[in-house]
Write a protein that holds these residues in place. Structure first.
Motif, PDB file in Angstrom:
ATOM      1  N   MET A 103       0.842  -1.211  -0.047  1.00 42.76           N
ATOM      2  CA  MET A 103       0.050   0.048   0.142  1.00 42.76           C
ATOM      3  C   MET A 103       0.948   1.202   0.059  1.00 42.76           C
ATOM      4  N   MET A 104       0.352   2.187  -0.760  1.00 39.64           N
ATOM      5  CA  MET A 104       1.155   3.358  -0.705  1.00 39.64           C
ATOM      6  C   MET A 104       0.176   4.822  -0.405  1.00 39.64           C
ATOM      7  N   THR A 105       0.639   5.697   0.149  1.00 45.80           N
ATOM      8  CA  THR A 105       0.137   6.798   0.441  1.00 45.80           C
ATOM      9  C   THR A 105       0.858   8.090  -0.055  1.00 45.80           C
ATOM     10  N   LEU A 106       0.305   8.932  -0.918  1.00 47.60           N
ATOM     11  CA  LEU A 106       0.976  10.043  -1.508  1.00 47.60           C
ATOM     12  C   LEU A 106       0.098  11.236  -0.977  1.00 47.60           C
ATOM     13  N   GLY A 107       0.790  12.197  -0.782  1.00 51.52           N
ATOM     14  CA  GLY A 107       0.094  13.644  -0.343  1.00 51.52           C
ATOM     15  C   GLY A 107       1.166  14.801  -0.650  1.00 51.52           C
ATOM     16  N   TRP A 108       0.484  15.940  -1.067  1.00 56.47           N
ATOM     17  CA  TRP A 108       1.097  17.271  -1.499  1.00 56.47           C
ATOM     18  C   TRP A 108       0.220  18.419  -0.878  1.00 56.47           C
ATOM     19  N   ILE A 109       1.045  19.412  -0.688  1.00 57.04           N
ATOM     20  CA  ILE A 109       0.501  20.576  -0.164  1.00 57.04           C
ATOM     21  C   ILE A 109       0.685  21.805  -1.503  1.00 57.04           C
ATOM     22  N   PHE A 110      -0.759  22.227  -1.952  1.00 57.99           N
ATOM     23  CA  PHE A 110      -0.440  23.446  -2.801  1.00 57.99           C
ATOM     24  C   PHE A 110      -0.953  24.422  -2.209  1.00 57.99           C
ATOM     25  N   TYR A 111       0.046  25.695  -2.362  1.00 56.93           N
ATOM     26  CA  TYR A 111      -0.260  26.863  -1.625  1.00 56.93           C
ATOM     27  C   TYR A 111       0.243  28.075  -2.440  1.00 56.93           C
ATOM     28  N   ASN A 112      -0.517  28.978  -2.317  1.00 55.99           N
ATOM     29  CA  ASN A 112       0.020  30.512  -2.898  1.00 55.99           C
ATOM     30  C   ASN A 112       1.498  30.828  -2.262  1.00 55.99           C
ATOM     31  N   GLU A 113       2.120  31.736  -3.127  1.00 51.56           N
ATOM     32  CA  GLU A 113       3.224  32.234  -2.549  1.00 51.56           C
ATOM     33  C   GLU A 113       3.017  33.131  -1.251  1.00 51.56           C
ATOM     34  N   ILE A 114       2.005  33.743  -1.176  1.00 48.56           N
ATOM     35  CA  ILE A 114       1.642  34.483   0.165  1.00 48.56           C
ATOM     36  C   ILE A 114       1.255  33.718   1.418  1.00 48.56           C
ATOM     37  N   ASP A 115       1.021  32.301   1.125  1.00 43.75           N
ATOM     38  CA  ASP A 115       0.925  31.428   2.257  1.00 43.75           C
ATOM     39  C   ASP A 115       2.111  30.559   2.571  1.00 43.75           C
ATOM     40  N   LYS A 116       3.193  30.897   1.964  1.00 47.84           N
ATOM     41  CA  LYS A 116       4.452  30.206   2.225  1.00 47.84           C
ATOM     42  C   LYS A 116       4.776  30.510   3.680  1.00 47.84           C
ATOM     43  N   GLU A 117       4.958  31.445   4.308  1.00 48.56           N
ATOM     44  CA  GLU A 117       5.277  31.811   5.731  1.00 48.56           C
ATOM     45  C   GLU A 117       4.392  30.896   6.581  1.00 48.56           C
ATOM     46  N   LYS A 118       3.093  30.701   6.315  1.00 47.64           N
ATOM     47  CA  LYS A 118       1.938  29.781   7.214  1.00 47.64           C
ATOM     48  C   LYS A 118       2.475  28.101   7.113  1.00 47.64           C
ATOM     49  N   ILE A 119       3.162  27.941   5.929  1.00 51.52           N
ATOM     50  CA  ILE A 119       3.548  26.671   5.929  1.00 51.52           C
ATOM     51  C   ILE A 119       4.717  26.277   6.544  1.00 51.52           C
ATOM     52  N   ILE A 120       5.776  27.243   6.297  1.00 54.73           N
ATOM     53  CA  ILE A 120       6.943  27.368   7.217  1.00 54.73           C
ATOM     54  C   ILE A 120       6.623  27.240   9.014  1.00 54.73           C
ATOM     55  N   LYS A 121       5.799  28.083   9.223  1.00 54.06           N
ATOM     56  CA  LYS A 121       5.293  28.179  10.743  1.00 54.06           C
ATOM     57  C   LYS A 121       4.720  26.954  11.205  1.00 54.06           C
ATOM     58  N   SER A 122       4.044  26.285  10.215  1.00 52.78           N
ATOM     59  CA  SER A 122       3.374  25.116  10.606  1.00 52.78           C
ATOM     60  C   SER A 122       4.436  23.992  10.969  1.00 52.78           C
ATOM     61  N   LYS A 123       5.761  24.140  10.666  1.00 52.14           N
ATOM     62  CA  LYS A 123       6.613  23.151  10.841  1.00 52.14           C
ATOM     63  C   LYS A 123       6.432  21.655  10.416  1.00 52.14           C
ATOM     64  N   ILE A 124       5.532  21.630   9.470  1.00 51.44           N
ATOM     65  CA  ILE A 124       5.282  20.129   8.641  1.00 51.44           C
ATOM     66  C   ILE A 124       6.528  19.535   8.369  1.00 51.44           C
ATOM     67  N   LYS A 125       7.580  20.144   7.973  1.00 55.36           N
ATOM     68  CA  LYS A 125       8.774  19.405   7.657  1.00 55.36           C
ATOM     69  C   LYS A 125       9.453  18.826   8.656  1.00 55.36           C
ATOM     70  N   ASP A 126       9.050  19.111  10.098  1.00 54.00           N
ATOM     71  CA  ASP A 126       9.302  18.363  11.157  1.00 54.00           C
ATOM     72  C   ASP A 126       9.087  16.961  11.336  1.00 54.00           C
ATOM     73  N   PHE A 127       7.873  16.700  10.712  1.00 48.86           N
ATOM     74  CA  PHE A 127       7.375  15.438  10.921  1.00 48.86           C
ATOM     75  C   PHE A 127       8.385  14.362  10.333  1.00 48.86           C
ATOM     76  N   ASP A 128       8.459  13.212  10.880  1.00 48.21           N
ATOM     77  CA  ASP A 128       9.499  12.231  10.292  1.00 48.21           C
ATOM     78  C   ASP A 128       8.686  11.617   9.092  1.00 48.21           C
ATOM     79  N   PHE A 129       7.553  11.629   8.635  1.00 50.49           N
ATOM     80  CA  PHE A 129       7.018  11.063   7.351  1.00 50.49           C
ATOM     81  C   PHE A 129       7.370  11.989   6.209  1.00 50.49           C
TER      82      PHE A 129
END
Length: 92
Positions: free
Chosen positions: A1-27
């Protein structure tokens, strides 16, 4: 089984993505290296016992359950929040 995911966002939302710290998740992966999920097989009773001891903030090695090897507990502790739960229902 495979799970894929993406996050699409506008450039103005880039700071929100960074602040969410999503890159800190192991997976989270940004390259082609997959995150392999090792989901040990447990009985419902074993899962209840392990879940009652999680999250273990200090040291996962403190969790000891007779009959379950430490490496399985440690592997499960990484994914337990995302582990599927289900119930069997018998009608009739």
């Amino acid at each position: 089984m495979m799970t894929l995911g993406w996050i699409f966002y506008n450039e103005i939302d880039k700071e929100k993505i960074i602040k969410s710290k999503i890159k800190d998740f192991d997976f989270v992966r940004e390259k082609d290296d997959p995150y392999k999920i090792k989901a040990p097989m447990f009985t419902h009773k074993e899962l209840r016992e392990i879940n009652s001891k999680l999250p273990k903030i200090n040291d996962i090695n403190d969790i000891k359950i007779p009959g379950i090897i430490d490496s399985d507990i440690e592997a499960y502790s990484r994914i337990y929040r995302y582990y599927p739960s289900f119930m069997e229902i018998v009608l009739g």
